[in-house]
Write a protein that holds these residues in place. Structure first.
Motif, PDB file in Angstrom:
ATOM      1  N   SER A 128       8.091  56.959  80.095  1.00 20.25           N
ATOM      2  CA  SER A 128       7.909  58.384  80.395  1.00 20.25           C
ATOM      3  C   SER A 128       6.988  59.045  79.366  1.00 20.25           C
ATOM      4  CB  SER A 128       9.263  59.102  80.424  1.00 20.25           C
ATOM      5  OG  SER A 128      10.089  58.577  81.436  1.00 20.25           O
ATOM      6  N   ILE A 129       7.188  58.702  78.094  1.00 18.01           N
ATOM      7  CA  ILE A 129       6.310  59.221  77.038  1.00 18.01           C
ATOM      8  C   ILE A 129       4.884  58.748  77.275  1.00 18.01           C
ATOM      9  CG2 ILE A 129       5.796  59.114  74.568  1.00 18.01           C
ATOM     10  CD1 ILE A 129       8.821  58.905  74.071  1.00 18.01           C
ATOM     11  N   THR A 130       4.741  57.485  77.685  1.00 17.62           N
ATOM     12  CA  THR A 130       3.421  56.934  77.971  1.00 17.62           C
ATOM     13  C   THR A 130       2.746  57.692  79.104  1.00 17.62           C
ATOM     14  OG1 THR A 130       4.183  54.743  77.290  1.00 17.62           O
ATOM     15  CG2 THR A 130       2.149  54.835  78.574  1.00 17.62           C
ATOM     16  N   PHE A 131       3.501  57.990  80.157  1.00 25.61           N
ATOM     17  CA  PHE A 131       2.942  58.748  81.287  1.00 25.61           C
ATOM     18  C   PHE A 131       2.466  60.127  80.835  1.00 25.61           C
ATOM     19  CE2 PHE A 131       5.375  56.469  84.948  1.00 25.61           C
ATOM     20  CZ  PHE A 131       4.540  55.366  84.761  1.00 25.61           C
ATOM     21  N   VAL A 132       3.267  60.775  80.003  1.00 24.58           N
ATOM     22  CA  VAL A 132       2.894  62.112  79.522  1.00 24.58           C
ATOM     23  C   VAL A 132       1.609  62.037  78.692  1.00 24.58           C
ATOM     24  CG1 VAL A 132       3.593  63.991  78.002  1.00 24.58           C
ATOM     25  CG2 VAL A 132       5.248  62.989  79.585  1.00 24.58           C
ATOM     26  N   MET A 133       1.480  61.010  77.881  1.00 21.93           N
ATOM     27  CA  MET A 133       0.311  60.894  76.999  1.00 21.93           C
ATOM     28  C   MET A 133      -0.947  60.458  77.740  1.00 21.93           C
ATOM     29  SD  MET A 133       1.961  59.185  73.557  1.00 21.93           S
ATOM     30  CE  MET A 133       0.421  59.373  72.681  1.00 21.93           C
ATOM     31  N   LEU A 134      -0.799  59.609  78.776  1.00 20.06           N
ATOM     32  CA  LEU A 134      -1.962  59.019  79.433  1.00 20.06           C
ATOM     33  C   LEU A 134      -2.293  59.644  80.775  1.00 20.06           C
ATOM     34  CD1 LEU A 134      -1.326  55.211  78.734  1.00 20.06           C
ATOM     35  CD2 LEU A 134      -2.641  56.844  77.386  1.00 20.06           C
ATOM     36  N   SER A 135      -1.536  60.623  81.197  1.00 23.22           N
ATOM     37  CA  SER A 135      -1.765  61.242  82.501  1.00 23.22           C
ATOM     38  C   SER A 135      -3.154  61.877  82.569  1.00 23.22           C
ATOM     39  CB  SER A 135      -0.694  62.307  82.753  1.00 23.22           C
ATOM     40  OG  SER A 135      -0.987  63.028  83.915  1.00 23.22           O
ATOM     41  N   MET A 136      -3.739  61.830  83.776  1.00 22.35           N
ATOM     42  CA  MET A 136      -5.042  62.478  83.987  1.00 22.35           C
ATOM     43  C   MET A 136      -4.904  63.990  83.926  1.00 22.35           C
ATOM     44  SD  MET A 136      -7.767  60.460  84.623  1.00 22.35           S
ATOM     45  CE  MET A 136      -8.807  61.310  85.811  1.00 22.35           C
ATOM     46  N   ASP A 137      -3.746  64.477  84.304  1.00 24.61           N
ATOM     47  CA  ASP A 137      -3.506  65.913  84.351  1.00 24.61           C
ATOM     48  C   ASP A 137      -2.839  66.377  83.062  1.00 24.61           C
ATOM     49  OD1 ASP A 137      -3.221  68.519  85.157  1.00 24.61           O
ATOM     50  OD2 ASP A 137      -1.407  68.133  86.346  1.00 24.61           O
ATOM     51  N   ARG A 138      -3.667  66.841  82.132  1.00 26.06           N
ATOM     52  CA  ARG A 138      -3.205  67.385  80.854  1.00 26.06           C
ATOM     53  C   ARG A 138      -2.514  66.350  79.972  1.00 26.06           C
ATOM     54  NH1 ARG A 138      -3.896  72.692  80.888  1.00 26.06           N
ATOM     55  NH2 ARG A 138      -2.615  72.976  79.026  1.00 26.06           N
ATOM     56  N   GLY A 139      -2.837  65.080  80.145  1.00 28.64           N
ATOM     57  CA  GLY A 139      -2.351  64.062  79.227  1.00 28.64           C
ATOM     58  C   GLY A 139      -3.024  64.203  77.863  1.00 28.64           C
ATOM     59  N   GLU A 170      -6.993  64.660  77.243  1.00 32.01           N
ATOM     60  CA  GLU A 170      -7.432  65.961  76.733  1.00 32.01           C
ATOM     61  C   GLU A 170      -8.284  65.785  75.476  1.00 32.01           C
ATOM     62  OE1 GLU A 170      -7.098  69.055  78.026  1.00 32.01           O
ATOM     63  OE2 GLU A 170      -6.285  68.042  79.791  1.00 32.01           O
ATOM     64  N   MET A 171      -7.897  64.833  74.642  1.00 29.20           N
ATOM     65  CA  MET A 171      -8.683  64.553  73.434  1.00 29.20           C
ATOM     66  C   MET A 171     -10.042  63.957  73.806  1.00 29.20           C
ATOM     67  SD  MET A 171      -5.661  63.013  70.975  1.00 29.20           S
ATOM     68  CE  MET A 171      -6.806  62.552  69.678  1.00 29.20           C
ATOM     69  N   LEU A 172     -10.060  63.072  74.815  1.00 24.29           N
ATOM     70  CA  LEU A 172     -11.326  62.502  75.271  1.00 24.29           C
ATOM     71  C   LEU A 172     -12.232  63.579  75.834  1.00 24.29           C
ATOM     72  CD1 LEU A 172     -10.097  59.215  77.035  1.00 24.29           C
ATOM     73  CD2 LEU A 172     -11.402  59.366  74.909  1.00 24.29           C
ATOM     74  N   ALA A 173     -11.658  64.483  76.626  1.00 24.84           N
ATOM     75  CA  ALA A 173     -12.451  65.563  77.218  1.00 24.84           C
ATOM     76  C   ALA A 173     -12.987  66.501  76.136  1.00 24.84           C
ATOM     77  CB  ALA A 173     -11.601  66.336  78.222  1.00 24.84           C
ATOM     78  N   ALA A 174     -12.163  66.768  75.126  1.00 24.79           N
ATOM     79  CA  ALA A 174     -12.593  67.642  74.033  1.00 24.79           C
ATOM     80  C   ALA A 174     -13.715  67.018  73.225  1.00 24.79           C
ATOM     81  CB  ALA A 174     -11.403  67.964  73.131  1.00 24.79           C
ATOM     82  N   ALA A 175     -13.734  65.685  73.167  1.00 19.06           N
ATOM     83  CA  ALA A 175     -14.783  64.972  72.430  1.00 19.06           C
ATOM     84  C   ALA A 175     -16.035  64.747  73.287  1.00 19.06           C
ATOM     85  CB  ALA A 175     -14.254  63.638  71.925  1.00 19.06           C
ATOM     86  N   GLY A 176     -15.999  65.190  74.537  1.00 17.60           N
ATOM     87  CA  GLY A 176     -17.160  65.066  75.400  1.00 17.60           C
ATOM     88  C   GLY A 176     -17.196  63.812  76.249  1.00 17.60           C
ATOM     89  N   TYR A 177     -16.106  63.060  76.309  1.00 19.58           N
ATOM     90  CA  TYR A 177     -16.053  61.835  77.113  1.00 19.58           C
ATOM     91  C   TYR A 177     -15.354  62.104  78.453  1.00 19.58           C
ATOM     92  CZ  TYR A 177     -17.222  59.460  72.737  1.00 19.58           C
ATOM     93  OH  TYR A 177     -17.841  59.067  71.580  1.00 19.58           O
ATOM     94  N   ASP A 178     -15.601  61.234  79.412  1.00 14.95           N
ATOM     95  CA  ASP A 178     -14.926  61.332  80.704  1.00 14.95           C
ATOM     96  C   ASP A 178     -13.475  60.904  80.571  1.00 14.95           C
ATOM     97  OD1 ASP A 178     -17.283  62.135  81.930  1.00 14.95           O
ATOM     98  OD2 ASP A 178     -17.880  60.069  82.410  1.00 14.95           O
ATOM     99  N   LYS A 179     -12.626  61.521  81.383  1.00 11.70           N
ATOM    100  CA  LYS A 179     -11.218  61.134  81.390  1.00 11.70           C
ATOM    101  C   LYS A 179     -11.056  59.748  82.026  1.00 11.70           C
ATOM    102  CE  LYS A 179      -9.156  65.748  81.441  1.00 11.70           C
ATOM    103  NZ  LYS A 179      -8.206  66.666  82.134  1.00 11.70           N
ATOM    104  N   ILE A 180     -10.046  59.014  81.575  1.00  7.85           N
ATOM    105  CA  ILE A 180      -9.776  57.652  82.069  1.00  7.85           C
ATOM    106  C   ILE A 180      -8.421  57.644  82.763  1.00  7.85           C
ATOM    107  CG2 ILE A 180      -9.470  55.231  81.431  1.00  7.85           C
ATOM    108  CD1 ILE A 180     -11.155  55.792  78.933  1.00  7.85           C
ATOM    109  N   ASN A 181      -8.382  57.075  83.932  1.00  7.85           N
ATOM    110  CA  ASN A 181      -7.116  56.962  84.660  1.00  7.85           C
ATOM    111  C   ASN A 181      -6.405  55.694  84.195  1.00  7.85           C
ATOM    112  OD1 ASN A 181      -5.002  57.136  86.436  1.00  7.85           O
ATOM    113  ND2 ASN A 181      -6.269  57.448  88.254  1.00  7.85           N
ATOM    114  N   PHE A 182      -5.751  55.782  83.040  1.00  8.85           N
ATOM    115  CA  PHE A 182      -5.102  54.623  82.424  1.00  8.85           C
ATOM    116  C   PHE A 182      -4.031  54.012  83.321  1.00  8.85           C
ATOM    117  CE2 PHE A 182      -6.565  57.178  78.800  1.00  8.85           C
ATOM    118  CZ  PHE A 182      -7.249  56.220  78.057  1.00  8.85           C
ATOM    119  N   LEU A 183      -3.268  54.871  83.994  1.00 10.53           N
ATOM    120  CA  LEU A 183      -2.090  54.411  84.722  1.00 10.53           C
ATOM    121  C   LEU A 183      -2.424  53.704  86.028  1.00 10.53           C
ATOM    122  CD1 LEU A 183       0.127  57.566  84.137  1.00 10.53           C
ATOM    123  CD2 LEU A 183       0.102  55.443  82.826  1.00 10.53           C
TER     124      LEU A 183
END
Length: 317
Positions: free
Chosen positions: A143-154, A158-171
């Motif tokens: 559950s913690i993993t889902f919260v951290m890696l989710s495309m929606d406000r994970g 969010e850190m990747l987007a803030a750094a200028g990178y595309d979001k990754i659908n890890f799950l």
């Protein structure tokens, strides 16, 4: 003279029996402590072995073990002929290899670092922090993993987007399943795995370190020439036991991470038994798969132990 020897021999046996009984009575507290564990293994490990017979039957619950039809090795033949068998075997072996390569050394390294900490308060604090994840269930970890890696406000995306990178659908990305799996294992179990190593290191004679200091050895040389050789036997034993779990990766973690997008790389024997066996009521087939896993584990443990003996180590027996 012969009569005397015979009488002495006759007197030895009851003395031996009585001394054994006396030792048991003398150490009764220890035997009482062992009793719960002994009963646990008898009731939950050895008695259920009778149920392995259904691997060779077309088991029907309403007929029971004695009334079900005997089919020999048909369930094992079906397992080996399954189209998904080699894919599942490959997935299981790859995840085990990652466990062995990336996870197994981590508790050793962590124990070595903790053993070098001289501030007892800081050491106890770190130990407590790294032990805590072990007491969390896999449901919480995933559950913690889902919260951290989710495309929606994970957090990670969010850190990747803030750094200028595309979001990754890890799950839902099959290529990210295995790294996610092994990172979860390391985070949850690395701290708990240090307990045995720290106990072994605590038993090392401090005089060895003093002698090494007098010879001019620094911290790293003391670790390399004293600490690691002193716990090598423990490392070998735990490695042998780890090899025995080659097909036992655990059900909960993988099943919770499993989805239609990563099934090709994520499905292992444990999840296959549940989906293809238990959910469909194929109890005999499920038992055959479990029996196969146990036999492979037993063979590998015995082989690894034999190799350890040849290499001059104590092994597990």
């Amino acid at each position: 003279m012969n009569d005397t020897i015979v009488s002495n021999q006759v007197q030895i046996k009851p003395k031996s029996s009585s001394s054994l009984l006396q030792r048991v009575i003398k150490n009764r507290a220890i035997y009482l402590m062992i009793l719960p564990g002994f009963l646990f293994f008898i009731i939950f490990k050895y008695v259920p072995m009778w149920g392995l017979v259904i691997a060779f039957q077309d088991y029907k619950p309403y007929l029971g073990i004695t009334g079900s039809k005997w089919v020999g090795f048909d369930n094992f033949q079906r397992l080996f002929e399954e189209p998904a068998f080699f894919r599942i075997l490959a997935n299981t072996l790859i995840l085990f290899g990652m466990n062995l390569l990336f996870f197994f050394p981590v508790p050793i390294l962590l124990a070595l670092m903790l053993n070098e900490v001289r501030h007892s308060g800081f050491k106890r604090t770190v130990q407590t922090l790294v032990y805590i994840p072990h007491f969390m269930s896999w449901v919480i970890i995933v559950s913690i993993t889902f919260v951290m890696l989710s495309m929606d406000r994970g957090i990670i995306n969010e850190m990747l987007a803030a750094a200028g990178y595309d979001k990754i659908n890890f799950l839902l990305n099959a290529s990210w399943f295995r790294p996610t799996y092994i990172l979860q294992v390391i985070w949850r179990e690395a701290g708990w795995g240090t307990i045995i190593y720290l106990a072994a290191m605590a038993a090392i004679d401090p005089g060895l370190y003093e002698a090494a200091k007098m010879d001019g050895a620094g911290r790293l040389r003391q670790i390399w020439h004293i600490t690691i050789p002193s716990v090598r036997g423990v490392i070998i034993v735990l490695l042998i036991l780890k090899i025995g779990d080659v097909l036992e990766l655990g059900f909960e973690q993988v099943y919770l991470l499993l989805n239609s997008a990563n099934r090709e790389v994520a499905e292992i024997f444990d999840t296959y038994v549940y989906t293809a066996g238990l959910k469909q009521g194929q109890y005999s087939f499920s038992t055959a798969v479990g029996f196969f896993k146990s036999i492979i584990g037993l063979i590998l443990v015995m082989s690894a132990n034999k190799l350890a003996k040849k290499a001059g180590e104590d092994g597990i027996y």
